[in-house]
Design a protein around this motif. Structure first.
Motif, mmCIF file in Angstrom:
data_model
loop_
_atom_site.group_PDB
_atom_site.id
_atom_site.type_symbol
_atom_site.label_atom_id
_atom_site.label_comp_id
_atom_site.label_asym_id
_atom_site.label_seq_id
_atom_site.Cartn_x
_atom_site.Cartn_y
_atom_site.Cartn_z
ATOM 1 N N HIS A 319 17.340 71.636 84.993
ATOM 2 C CA HIS A 319 15.997 71.797 85.741
ATOM 3 C C HIS A 319 14.983 71.363 85.182
ATOM 4 C CE1 HIS A 319 16.327 75.381 82.997
ATOM 5 N NE2 HIS A 319 15.006 75.450 83.144
ATOM 6 N N VAL A 320 15.070 70.928 83.759
ATOM 7 C CA VAL A 320 13.884 70.562 83.122
ATOM 8 C C VAL A 320 14.052 68.853 82.660
ATOM 9 C CG1 VAL A 320 13.392 72.670 81.765
ATOM 10 C CG2 VAL A 320 14.980 70.864 80.621
ATOM 11 N N LEU A 321 15.041 68.196 83.478
ATOM 12 C CA LEU A 321 15.417 66.975 83.100
ATOM 13 C C LEU A 321 14.253 66.156 83.522
ATOM 14 C CD1 LEU A 321 17.671 64.876 81.992
ATOM 15 C CD2 LEU A 321 18.661 64.966 84.377
ATOM 16 N N PRO A 322 13.577 66.087 84.849
ATOM 17 C CA PRO A 322 12.596 65.406 85.139
ATOM 18 C C PRO A 322 11.490 65.220 84.054
ATOM 19 C CG PRO A 322 13.033 66.593 87.182
ATOM 20 C CD PRO A 322 13.891 67.252 85.992
ATOM 21 N N THR A 323 11.053 66.524 83.404
ATOM 22 C CA THR A 323 10.005 66.662 82.448
ATOM 23 C C THR A 323 10.697 65.826 81.203
ATOM 24 O OG1 THR A 323 9.297 68.782 83.229
ATOM 25 C CG2 THR A 323 8.759 68.155 81.057
ATOM 26 N N TYR A 324 11.800 66.065 81.087
ATOM 27 C CA TYR A 324 12.587 65.292 79.608
ATOM 28 C C TYR A 324 12.424 63.827 79.665
ATOM 29 C CZ TYR A 324 15.954 63.985 76.462
ATOM 30 O OH TYR A 324 16.772 63.013 75.429
ATOM 31 N N ILE A 325 12.797 63.439 80.860
ATOM 32 C CA ILE A 325 12.648 62.008 81.274
ATOM 33 C C ILE A 325 11.335 61.331 81.273
ATOM 34 C CG2 ILE A 325 13.164 60.209 83.020
ATOM 35 C CD1 ILE A 325 15.490 61.690 83.663
ATOM 36 N N LYS A 326 10.242 62.213 81.834
ATOM 37 C CA LYS A 326 8.927 61.670 81.793
ATOM 38 C C LYS A 326 8.507 61.556 80.210
ATOM 39 C CE LYS A 326 4.199 63.176 83.370
ATOM 40 N NZ LYS A 326 3.662 64.205 84.005
ATOM 41 N N ASP A 327 8.643 62.786 79.574
ATOM 42 C CA ASP A 327 8.584 62.490 78.113
ATOM 43 C C ASP A 327 9.128 61.710 77.188
ATOM 44 O OD1 ASP A 327 6.583 64.830 78.472
ATOM 45 O OD2 ASP A 327 8.001 66.352 77.777
ATOM 46 N N GLY A 328 10.426 61.109 77.634
ATOM 47 C CA GLY A 328 11.025 60.245 77.066
ATOM 48 C C GLY A 328 10.328 59.036 77.316
ATOM 49 N N ALA A 329 9.987 58.561 78.585
ATOM 50 C CA ALA A 329 9.696 57.455 79.130
ATOM 51 C C ALA A 329 8.121 57.092 78.342
ATOM 52 C CB ALA A 329 9.168 57.248 80.449
ATOM 53 N N ALA A 330 7.174 58.310 78.142
ATOM 54 C CA ALA A 330 5.849 58.016 77.326
ATOM 55 C C ALA A 330 6.322 57.716 75.950
ATOM 56 C CB ALA A 330 5.171 59.454 77.628
ATOM 57 N N CYS A 331 7.370 58.387 75.204
ATOM 58 C CA CYS A 331 7.632 58.070 73.861
ATOM 59 C C CYS A 331 8.129 56.698 73.723
ATOM 60 C CB CYS A 331 8.640 59.185 73.380
ATOM 61 S SG CYS A 331 8.978 58.948 71.428
ATOM 62 N N PHE A 332 8.995 56.125 74.627
ATOM 63 C CA PHE A 332 9.751 54.842 74.707
ATOM 64 C C PHE A 332 8.426 53.802 75.016
ATOM 65 C CE2 PHE A 332 11.274 51.003 76.807
ATOM 66 C CZ PHE A 332 12.241 51.039 76.181
ATOM 67 N N LEU A 333 7.550 54.114 75.488
ATOM 68 C CA LEU A 333 6.405 53.009 75.547
ATOM 69 C C LEU A 333 5.234 53.570 74.364
ATOM 70 C CD1 LEU A 333 5.762 53.226 79.694
ATOM 71 C CD2 LEU A 333 6.946 51.486 77.966
ATOM 72 N N ASN A 334 5.411 54.650 73.834
ATOM 73 C CA ASN A 334 4.283 54.904 72.828
ATOM 74 C C ASN A 334 3.069 55.154 73.314
ATOM 75 O OD1 ASN A 334 3.759 55.513 70.150
ATOM 76 N ND2 ASN A 334 3.445 53.416 69.550
ATOM 77 N N MET A 335 2.893 55.918 74.346
ATOM 78 C CA MET A 335 1.842 56.152 75.020
ATOM 79 C C MET A 335 1.578 57.704 75.178
ATOM 80 S SD MET A 335 2.129 53.354 78.117
ATOM 81 C CE MET A 335 0.482 53.844 78.746
#
Length: 437
Positions: A319-335
């Motif tokens: 249930h927290v997977l969408p938030t995890y993916i969003k934060d992971g993408a932000a860290c991946f882009l260093n933004m």
């Protein structure tokens, strides 16, 4: 000057009808084959100089004319492929081509292991994001390359219309192999996984003997086991691996072994796909990007179905997977406001690119040799990556020291490779690999 009238000698007219001769096929340098020869001798010359898979064209002048003048996309682009093979094979033996492809696998495999560790420095909190990004990103990249190769005429409609069941099985094996490996890897220590991975080579020997009817000499089997023993000595020396196995029990090591069994079955199945395609396709074997694209697409499909299970293994509730993916993408882009992502996106992108190159080079070696050869080349990258971590790499911090048994393990591994490969260098055509038996 007016064209000469078409004449026919009376003796020839009595014995056979007037023949309309098709234009003579042209060789690679543009010269007509047998231009001044009579028809029968010209056909014999074309048949004698043609490669085995071209003789069906040369035997029929009309088929020859059609094959050399057809421009449709659905045709087999045999001329272009034969020219490519002949130009690539000038001055180079088949054994040398395999050696170069194996060296590329070793180099890419070493870079893949090192860059995966570096990529997890900024994404240490988001390894599941990196795994899913690679899985679904490869589908986009592989199909883009496949489309470009299709437009260039390298990939034909005949290749794309191959039966989908083998590719579906490839995706299924890869997805379940990854799932089992993730489940066991979350419990096992990092030093024990490379040791257990040596069962991958054993599985390939067994599966190749069963499904490909391949027979190995005693020195080849002994060479493979020496390679596995060398890796075990290199990794296990001074790592406390035996204590790690005792603490985890038998279930998780067994699950990791099953994971490598599924991966070995996947590799052998891909080899079967190449062998079957070389018998079915008039233009030779199937392009490796067809296998990569379809296999990756089906793997992504099954990974989607397993996503709730896999996310739980990585400690991410579904249930927290969408938030995890969003934060992971932000860290991946260093933004954004997430800290500790220094090194992104350069390090993760380098890992994805090198991992893709590793998969392509591994499949290329598999296509031109065998599953066991590709596994041996991949295994050789293990001690090289261990040595690479002793160098002052960026973002790693303090470099690790070599295990006490590193030199001994590397020597045993090298001896196993020599034991396996030397007889095949002498008898390449008979014992190395016969794909069409």
């Amino acid at each position: 000057m007016a064209p000469s009238p078409v004449t026919c000698r009376p003796s020839a007219a009595r014995h056979r009808p007037l023949l309309l001769r098709a234009p003579a096929p042209r060789s690679a340098d543009g010269a007509a084959l047998g231009l001044a020869l009579p028809l029968r001798r010209r056909e014999a010359l074309v048949l004698a100089t043609a490669r085995p898979h071209e003789r069906w064209i040369a035997a029929d002048p009309w088929a020859s004319a059609r094959a050399w003048t057809s421009l449709g996309r659905g045709r087999c682009a045999a001329a272009g492929q034969v020219a490519g093979r002949s130009s690539a094979g000038v001055g180079r033996s088949a054994g040398m081509e395999v050696a170069i492809a194996a060296a590329a696998v070793v180099a890419m495999g070493t870079g893949n292991r090192v860059l995966y560790k570096l990529a997890l420095v900024p994404l240490r909190q988001y390894p599941f994001f990196l795994a899913q990004f690679a899985t679904f990103g490869y589908v986009v990249v592989y199909f883009s390359i496949l489309y470009l190769r299709y437009q260039a005429g390298i990939v034909t409609d005949e290749m794309l219309s191959l039966p989908q069941k083998p590719f579906l099985a490839v995706g299924l094996l890869e997805a379940f192999g990854a799932a089992a490996g993730m489940a066991a890897g979350a419990v096992l220590s990092g030093a024990s996984i490379p040791i257990l991975s040596q069962t991958y080579l054993v599985w390939q020997l067994i599966l190749s003997a069963i499904f490909l009817k391949r027979r190995y000499r005693i020195n080849e089997v002994a060479g493979c086991f020496l390679v596995a023993i060398g890796v075990i000595i290199t990794v296990a020396s001074g790592s406390g691996t035996s204590a790690s196995f005792k603490s985890t029990g038998i279930l998780w090591p067994l699950l990791m072994i099953i994971s490598f069994f599924l991966q070995a079955a996947d590799t052998v199945l891909k080899e079967i796909i190449f062998i079957d395609a070389s018998k079915k396709l008039k233009c030779g074997s199937v392009d490796l990007f067809v296998v990569n694209s379809y296999g990756s697409a089906y793997q992504a499909l099954f990974m989607c179905l397993l996503l709730p299970f896999l996310s739980k293994l990585w400690g991410v509730p579904f249930h927290v997977l969408p938030t995890y993916i969003k934060d992971g993408a932000a860290c991946f882009l260093n933004m954004g406001s997430i800290s500790g992502c220094e090194g992104a996106p350069l390090l993760p992108l380098l890992f994805v690119l090198v991992n893709m190159g590793y998969n392509i080079s591994l499949l290329h070696l598999l296509k031109m040799s065998s599953a066991v050869i590709s596994s041996l080349a991949s295994t050789f990258s293990v001690p090289l990556s261990i040595y690479a971590f002793t160098l002052p790499l960026p973002y790693i911090g303090v470099a690790s020291s070599l295990p006490p048994g590193f030199v001994v393990g590397a020597a045993v591994l090298t001896a196993g490779l020599l034991l396996y490969s030397l007889p095949q260098a002498q008898h390449y055509g008979n014992s190395f690999h016969n794909k069409n038996d």
